[in-house]
Design a protein around this motif. Structure first.
Motif, PDB file in Angstrom:
ATOM      1  N   PHE A 289       1.713  -6.923   6.350  1.00 36.34           N
ATOM      2  CA  PHE A 289       1.616  -5.889   5.322  1.00 36.34           C
ATOM      3  C   PHE A 289       0.598  -4.841   5.732  1.00 36.34           C
ATOM      4  CE2 PHE A 289       2.523  -9.995   3.358  1.00 36.34           C
ATOM      5  CZ  PHE A 289       3.704  -9.720   2.696  1.00 36.34           C
TER       6      PHE A 289
ATOM      7  N   LYS B 248      -0.348  -1.707   1.010  1.00 36.38           N
ATOM      8  CA  LYS B 248       0.425  -2.728   0.310  1.00 36.38           C
ATOM      9  C   LYS B 248      -0.465  -3.897  -0.114  1.00 36.38           C
ATOM     10  CE  LYS B 248       4.311  -4.457  -1.131  1.00 36.38           C
ATOM     11  NZ  LYS B 248       4.979  -3.883  -2.298  1.00 36.38           N
TER      12      LYS B 248
ATOM     13  N   SER C 132      -1.333  -3.524  10.522  1.00 37.07           N
ATOM     14  CA  SER C 132      -0.691  -4.493   9.640  1.00 37.07           C
ATOM     15  C   SER C 132      -1.400  -5.835   9.736  1.00 37.07           C
ATOM     16  CB  SER C 132       0.776  -4.669  10.026  1.00 37.07           C
ATOM     17  OG  SER C 132       1.475  -3.467   9.843  1.00 37.07           O
TER      18      SER C 132
END
Length: 67
Positions: A18, A22, A45
């Motif tokens: 993610f 997010k 991420s």
């Protein structure tokens, strides 16, 4: 025939990743959003396991420090 146990590397490869944006919306991290906004890098991420490790490392006091 014996089944192969998944290695940590193979489990991490299958783990969802993610973005910082997010992760900051997750209810799981609601109480640590301010800290995560500083610890997490833009454009990178993370898995939830990586985020949990970052938080744990940050919150663990260092030996020899004065409170």
């Amino acid at each position: 025939m014996a089944e192969k146990k998944p290695t940590p590397e193979s489990r991490n490869a299958a783990a969802p990743v993610f973005t910082k944006e997010k992760l900051l919306t997750f209810r799981r991290y609601a109480k640590r959003r301010d800290l995560l906004s500083v610890l997490l890098e833009e454009g990178r991420s993370y898995t939830t396991e990586e985020v949990d490790t970052l938080l744990k490392t940050f919150m663990t006091p260092k030996k020899g420090t004065v409170n």
